[in-house]
Design a protein around this motif. Structure first.
Motif, short mmCIF file in Angstrom:
data_model
loop_
_atom_site.label_atom_id
_atom_site.label_comp_id
_atom_site.label_asym_id
_atom_site.label_seq_id
_atom_site.Cartn_x
_atom_site.Cartn_y
_atom_site.Cartn_z
N ARG A 66 0.88 -1.17 0.00
CA ARG A 66 0.00 0.00 0.00
C ARG A 66 0.92 1.21 0.00
O ARG A 66 1.49 1.57 1.02
CB ARG A 66 -0.93 -0.01 1.22
N CYS A 67 1.03 1.83 -1.16
CA CYS A 67 2.07 2.84 -1.38
C CYS A 67 1.44 4.23 -1.52
O CYS A 67 0.32 4.37 -1.99
CB CYS A 67 2.86 2.51 -2.65
N HIS A 68 2.21 5.23 -1.12
CA HIS A 68 1.73 6.60 -1.19
C HIS A 68 2.35 7.37 -2.36
O HIS A 68 2.28 8.61 -2.39
CB HIS A 68 1.99 7.33 0.12
N SER A 69 2.94 6.66 -3.29
CA SER A 69 3.46 7.30 -4.49
C SER A 69 3.61 6.25 -5.58
O SER A 69 3.83 5.07 -5.29
CB SER A 69 4.80 7.97 -4.23
N PHE A 70 3.54 6.70 -6.83
CA PHE A 70 3.72 5.76 -7.93
C PHE A 70 5.14 5.24 -7.99
O PHE A 70 5.38 4.10 -8.43
CB PHE A 70 3.36 6.45 -9.26
N GLU A 71 6.11 6.04 -7.55
CA GLU A 71 7.50 5.60 -7.57
C GLU A 71 7.69 4.32 -6.77
O GLU A 71 8.45 3.42 -7.18
CB GLU A 71 8.41 6.71 -7.03
N VAL A 72 7.02 4.21 -5.62
CA VAL A 72 7.15 3.01 -4.80
C VAL A 72 6.43 1.83 -5.45
O VAL A 72 6.93 0.70 -5.44
CB VAL A 72 6.61 3.27 -3.38
N VAL A 73 5.26 2.10 -6.03
CA VAL A 73 4.55 1.04 -6.77
C VAL A 73 5.46 0.50 -7.87
O VAL A 73 5.62 -0.72 -8.04
CB VAL A 73 3.24 1.58 -7.38
N ARG A 74 6.06 1.42 -8.63
CA ARG A 74 6.94 1.02 -9.73
C ARG A 74 8.10 0.18 -9.22
O ARG A 74 8.47 -0.83 -9.83
CB ARG A 74 7.44 2.28 -10.44
N ALA A 75 8.69 0.58 -8.08
CA ALA A 75 9.81 -0.18 -7.53
C ALA A 75 9.39 -1.59 -7.13
O ALA A 75 10.13 -2.56 -7.33
CB ALA A 75 10.40 0.57 -6.33
#
Length: 315
Positions: free
Chosen positions: A225-234
């Protein structure tokens, strides 16, 4: 009665807590409480009932909010009339938009607007669609970019016009070595056993994804559960998860990741919203015109962008 205090009461009717009103108005919660207390002294009647951390407006408070909305609306209409008559378009235009469209649409639109109206300053604030729409209705922003997946017609509280900009198809985001890498498109059912990373910056958006999975017959296993797309992408790049990505965001950096069309398609409609009648304001009209020009210039990007629609009124 003091207009600023009336605005504070109206904000309280929309946001329900002193803390959220304070955040919206950029003042302290104690200042909000003081504004309401002073307004109650002016009115000579109790306007709010405090319940735990929240408040509820009394019948007198609700009635006063109705009057405040009309008064503020008339003043804003007067400003629009004066803006229409001005030979020089100057001042400040407030714009709200959510991240996955803002990165692509807002910078070129503001650049074009500044070239056309050099004395006008466009102030952009990143905001999720529901919050942007609330800010528009509360006269805290002048233009809002919203979608139909995360906003509801049931939130309508004042007359707002919306102009359809384009349709954006959501896409599955996969690591390059995924077992479905060779498929041109993917059904959600094929991802039932996967682990998912979701961008939860907007709870409504992530809820839409979960609901789509449930409709496809499974409960997604969420490991991020991420608060930015950058973390989702990672998470996806590392092979930990899959995700669903707005099609427009596919224009941004996704590295070696794969974007796959979903079957059946999940589409969100993107709109620009403004208060009814404010296209007469040259600043608002100029921004909307510039926004539509940016969308038109992007219309050949993999068929993701649809034709611009006609204004429609949301009540």
């Amino acid at each position: 009665m003091d207009l600023g205090r009336l605005r504070t009461l109206r904000e309280l009717s929309l946001r329900k807590t002193m803390a959220s009103v304070a955040e919206a108005l950029l003042i302290s919660p104690s200042a909000v409480s003081q504004q309401i207390a002073l307004l109650e002294d002016e009115a000579g009647v109790e306007l709010v009932e405090r319940r735990g951390r929240g408040v509820r407006l009394t019948p007198a408070g609700l009635r006063l909010v109705e009057h405040a909305g009309r008064v503020i609306g008339i003043l804003e209409e007067a400003k629009t009339d004066l803006a229409e008559l001005k030979k020089t378009v100057a001042g400040e235009l407030r714009v709200a938009a959510f991240p996955s469209v803002a990165a692509s649409l807002i910078p070129p639109t503001i650049r074009a607007l500044s070239q056309r109206f050099p004395d006008l300053v466009a102030m952009f604030e990143e905001s999720e669609p529901v919050d942007s729409l609330a800010a528009l209705r509360a006269w805290q922003t002048d233009v809002a970019i919203i979608d139909d997946l995360t906003t509801s017609a049931g939130l309508a509280e004042a007359q707002v016009e919306t102009l359809h900009l384009f349709d954006d198809r959501l896409q599955v985001l996969l690591p390059p070595d995924h077992r479905l890498a060779d498929q041109a498109h993917i059904s959600l059912q094929e991802l039932a056993t996967e682990r998912w990373a979701l961008d939860t910056t907007s709870a409504t958006y992530s809820d839409v994804i979960v609901a789509a999975c449930q409709e496809a017959g499974f409960e997604p296993i969420i490991n991020g559960r991420c608060h930015s797309f950058e973390v989702v992408r990672a998470m996806v790049e590392a092979g930990c998860s899959v995700s669903i990505n707005p099609g427009l965001r596919g224009r941004d950096y996704i590295g070696t990741l794969l974007l796959k069309e979903i079957r059946p398609t999940i589409t969100r409609r993107i709109f620009v919203a403004f208060r009814s009648g404010e296209l007469r304001n040259p600043a608002v009209a100029g921004f909307v015109e510039g926004l539509r020009s940016v969308v038109a210039a992007m219309a050949d990007l993999k068929g993701r962008i649809g034709a611009a629609g006609r204004p429609q009124t949301e009540m």
